[in-house]
Design an enzyme around this catalytic site. Sequence first.
Site, PDB file in Angstrom:
ATOM      1  CG  PHE A   6     -40.289   9.088  41.605  1.00 36.42           C
ATOM      2  CD1 PHE A   6     -41.382   9.897  41.476  1.00 36.42           C
ATOM      3  CD2 PHE A   6     -38.818   9.891  41.262  1.00 36.42           C
ATOM      4  CE1 PHE A   6     -41.293  11.272  40.772  1.00 36.42           C
ATOM      5  CE2 PHE A   6     -38.723  11.312  40.847  1.00 36.42           C
ATOM      6  CZ  PHE A   6     -40.059  12.078  40.830  1.00 36.42           C
ATOM      7  N   GLY A   7     -40.304   7.548  38.495  1.00 36.04           N
ATOM      8  CA  GLY A   7     -39.595   7.402  37.590  1.00 36.04           C
ATOM      9  C   GLY A   7     -39.350   8.913  37.008  1.00 36.04           C
ATOM     10  CE1 TYR A   8     -33.255   9.751  37.872  1.00 37.73           C
ATOM     11  CE2 TYR A   8     -34.507   8.570  39.254  1.00 37.73           C
ATOM     12  CZ  TYR A   8     -33.544   8.802  38.960  1.00 37.73           C
ATOM     13  OH  TYR A   8     -32.404   8.133  39.291  1.00 37.73           O
ATOM     14  CD  GLU A  85     -32.749   1.976  37.148  1.00 37.20           C
ATOM     15  OE1 GLU A  85     -31.832   2.876  37.385  1.00 37.20           O
ATOM     16  OE2 GLU A  85     -33.596   1.769  36.428  1.00 37.20           O
TER      17      GLU A  85
END
Length: 176
Positions: A6-8, A85
């Site tokens: 999931f990219g935000y 990350e």
Amino acid sequence: MAMWVFGYGSLLWKPGFEVAESVIGRLPGYARSFCMRSIHHRGSVEQPGLVLALDAVTGTACDGIALRVAPGTEGQTLEYLRERELISSAYVEKNLDVQMADGRTVQALVYVIDAEHDQYCGGLPLEEQAQIIAKAVGGMGPNTEYLFNTASHLAQIGLHDASLEWLHARVKELCR
């Protein structure tokens, strides 16, 4: 089984891995905010920047993109994402359900903020965030670049984030 991420934030515009499919998705229970001090990528120990993180907030949801990792590259993608990350352990790696715009729900790898970590800074007023972002520079470049790229990409895919849009406009003013 397919691997989804999931990219935000920067994963929207710089995933760094081969993507087989991307679908707009929503992660319930989390809010996107500049709640993590960046001492590596977009700031330094002396002058920390701010990067986006997902903060657990009941009753909210974050809109972003579910990215399906290209088949056969899952192992190297996971290794890459962990190096990128988890550089300072401020993020926690989780597998969470993402509701996709096409009706599917998938389990996706998600990096959320550890609210106990010393880089966590949730609740900063938007003006203070803008002042920090306008000045900070880290190993991956100016903090402004991170904000502008993320805001621009969200707009391109039709996702709105009022706080990010306000910060984008304010930081542009500050950098004139």
